[in-house]
Write an enzyme that holds these catalytic residues in place. Structure first.
Site, PDB file in Angstrom:
ATOM      1  N   ASP A  78       0.813  -1.217   0.000  1.00  0.00           N
ATOM      2  CA  ASP A  78       0.000   0.000   0.000  1.00  0.00           C
ATOM      3  C   ASP A  78       0.845   1.265   0.000  1.00  0.00           C
ATOM      4  OD1 ASP A  78      -2.136  -1.692   0.074  1.00  0.00           O
ATOM      5  OD2 ASP A  78      -3.169  -0.654   1.698  1.00  0.00           O
ATOM      6  N   CYS A 119       0.602  -7.686   5.945  1.00  0.00           N
ATOM      7  CA  CYS A 119       0.196  -6.485   5.222  1.00  0.00           C
ATOM      8  C   CYS A 119      -1.303  -6.413   4.956  1.00  0.00           C
ATOM      9  CB  CYS A 119       1.019  -6.305   3.962  1.00  0.00           C
ATOM     10  SG  CYS A 119       2.784  -6.129   4.364  1.00  0.00           S
ATOM     11  N   LYS A 121      -4.150  -5.931   2.694  1.00  0.00           N
ATOM     12  CA  LYS A 121      -5.234  -6.703   2.083  1.00  0.00           C
ATOM     13  C   LYS A 121      -4.944  -8.184   2.086  1.00  0.00           C
ATOM     14  CE  LYS A 121      -6.365  -3.021   2.003  1.00  0.00           C
ATOM     15  NZ  LYS A 121      -5.056  -2.550   1.849  1.00  0.00           N
ATOM     16  N   GLU A 439      -6.721   4.687  -0.131  1.00  0.00           N
ATOM     17  CA  GLU A 439      -6.410   5.339   1.140  1.00  0.00           C
ATOM     18  C   GLU A 439      -5.942   6.768   0.903  1.00  0.00           C
ATOM     19  OE1 GLU A 439      -5.037   1.416   3.698  1.00  0.00           O
ATOM     20  OE2 GLU A 439      -3.506   2.770   2.932  1.00  0.00           O
ATOM     21  N   SER A 464      -5.257   4.955   5.699  1.00  0.00           N
ATOM     22  CA  SER A 464      -4.246   4.065   6.238  1.00  0.00           C
ATOM     23  C   SER A 464      -4.357   4.096   7.756  1.00  0.00           C
ATOM     24  CB  SER A 464      -2.852   4.558   5.822  1.00  0.00           C
ATOM     25  OG  SER A 464      -1.857   3.988   6.647  1.00  0.00           O
TER      26      SER A 464
END
Length: 547
Positions: A78, A119, A121, A439, A464
């Protein structure tokens, strides 16, 4: 065993030949076949050590009498995807991960499953697959990155994201900017604070789907390797005893996870992920459940971005078992994948460093770290991380500065076009609108870096876990489907009242109706995966699941 269908009988001669091409021996044919979904890659810092962790899992499986088969799983970083079109792909990969693991397990008829990931997802997608498949399974969390110091300050990836604003505001020089660049992410592992990655790993442990201390033990530690090896052994035992997730994961397990989320003040993304994960096992979680649990759950530990403490500090304080020990009265004594119940695990918890976890009778705040707001600006709800808001900003009213893209908002903030007292509105960032619900960390980090204390941000996108301040996300319905956020105009007054759980646009209904009649959906040309995703995805209030 399910794998018998690919290895038993004369008609499976060719199947056995192909298995032997992989190095499988005759005596292995009588053993459980265990699939290992490994998210290792060299683009995601949280994943670059997973090859070694997976090797330890394999050793555990072999020592317990199983046969391991490893396959790959994609993962988006991300942080690297942040601030450009790449972020539109992040949340949608959750579904790709779940689907691909399902395909591999069903196609090859594995008897058991180990998922190795970290992490944002990746862990949610893996958990969705684990519950959907309902074969004996265990999760191995990659674990957190360790932090370094610059001067006397502990620095994390949040510091690096805020550095641009600090530099623009003249608060740091180029030398310090370079130091942040070089030392804010100095190791492998999930970024150091209580962002989405570490929140979801902690909630995996609270759900009971990984072994104790798996979520907080640092990524590159030998302790992590030992836990991984034990996890490999455990999955073989699960297969032999035919213990599946549905045998011990209940609605109370999810309530435990949400309670732990409130105790720690986790990422708002859990309000997307936990309902999507629960959906796979037929459990419905409405956003209001988070708020109900939040109101009765104290916030007892403050971690980055709410403080300078990291997940490694939480680990030294006893990790999730110590959280559960101190908050035992708030939790249900559910069974876990370890074979022990929540209370049994909590009983053996111990502190080996500083104790940063408060007793619930002396909390940081009397309510949990996440709140769900409603009002004419969010009829189906919006989410805010109260754990990262200062007390004086829990109630705020200001003039709207409206942007239809993250880029425009970020440029306005960095060019001093946003002032104290403003409410920045970034819309068309929802699951359908962006698509993919990106995000908004860069704008929120810029606000913090520029030193704008009395500025709020509202979006139908998400944040985030590194975001701090009065930032309200997941506004539903989103702008792309005609939600009220699409009708906000420059200079409108917006009221945020976290204690009252209200989010209001101070415009009368007659005026809103006039604007509603003039509103038209924005056309966005999409191709490939994102085009399919935008057609199928539901709103943030439903966990952005696909229908």
């Amino acid at each position: 065993m399910p794998s018998d269908i690919v290895k038993r009988g004369v008609e499976r001669t060719a199947h056995r030949a192909l298995l032997k091409a992989l190095g499988v021996c005759d005596e292995d044919m009588d053993k459980p076949f265990i699939g290992i979904a490994n998210a290792f890659s060299t683009i995601v810092p949280g994943h670059m050590y997973l090859d070694k962790i997976t090797q330890a899992v394999k050793e555990g499986i072999c020592s317990a009498g199983g046969v391991p088969f490893e396959f790959g799983v994609i993962g988006v970083c991300d942080g690297i995807a942040m601030g450009h079109e790449g972020m539109c792909y992040s949340l949608p990969t959750r579904e790709l991960i779940a689907d691909s693991i399902e395909a591999m397990v069903r196609a090859h008829q594995f008897d058991g499953l180990v998922v190795v990931g970290a992490c944002d997802k990746i862990i949610p997608g893996m958990l969705m697959a684990v519950l959907r498949l309902d074969v004996p399974a265990i999760v191995v969390c990659g674990g957190p990155m360790l932090a370094e110091r610059v001067g006397d300050k502990v620095v994390t990836i949040k510091t690096a994201f805020e550095a641009a604003g600090l530099y623009k505001a003249g608060k740091i020089d180029e030398k310090t900017l370079k130091l942040y660049e070089d030392f804010c992410a100095p190791y492998c592992g999930s970024c150091q604070g209580l962002y989405t990655a570490n929140t979801m790993q902690i909630l995996t442990e609270a759900l009971g789907l990984c072994l104790p201390y798996c979520s907080t033990s640092p990524c590159a530690s030998s302790r992590k390797l030992r836990i991984a090896k034990e996890s490999g052994k455990r999955v073989v035992e699960l297969v032999k005893r035919n213990i599946k997730p549905s045998d011990f994961i209940t609605d109370k397990s999810f309530e435990n996870a949400i309670t732990v989320d409130m105790l720690i003040g986790g990422s708002t993304n859990t309000v997307l992920h936990l309902p999507a994960i629960a959906n796979e096992i037929g459990i419905k979680i409405d956003p209001d459940v988070f708020d109900e649990i939040s109101r009765r759950t104290p916030h007892i530990v403050a971690l980055d971005p709410a403080s300078d403490l990291t997940i490694a500090d939480l680990d030294e304080s006893g990790g999730v078992p110590m959280l559960m020990k101190k908050a035992k009265d708030l939790l249900s004594d559910e069974m876990t994948v370890s074979g022990k119940t929540i209370y049994e695990i909590a009983e053996s918890a111990f502190v080996r460093g500083r104790d940063i976890i408060r007793d619930p009778s002396n909390p940081i705040r009397r309510e949990g770290g996440i709140a769900v707001l409603r009002g004419n600006l969010a009829e189906r709800g919006a989410v805010v991380k109260t754990a990262a808001i200062s007390e004086d900003m829990l109630k705020f009213e200001g003039e709207a500065k409206v942007y239809d893209s993250e880029k425009d908002a970020l440029n306005a903030i960095l060019n001093n076009e946003v002032e104290e007292g403003n409410v920045v509105v970034i819309r068309y960032m929802g699951p359908k609108g962006a698509p993919g619900m990106p995000e908004m960390l860069l704008p929120t980090a810029a606000i913090a870096g520029m030193g704008l204390r009395r500025v709020a941000l509202i979006t139908d996108g998400r944040f985030s876990g590194a975001t701090r301040g009065p930032c309200v996300g997941h506004v539903s319905p989103e702008a792309a489907v005609g939600g009220t956020i699409a009708l906000v105009e420059e200079g409108d007054i917006i009221s945020i009242n976290v204690p009252a759980r209200r989010l209001e646009l101070k415009v009368d209904e007659d005026e809103l109706e006039k604007r509603r009649k003039k509103w038209k959906p924005k056309e966005k040309k999409l191709t490939g995966f994102l085009a399919r995703y935008a057609k199928l995805v539901r709103g943030a209030d439903e966990g952005a699941i696909l229908r």
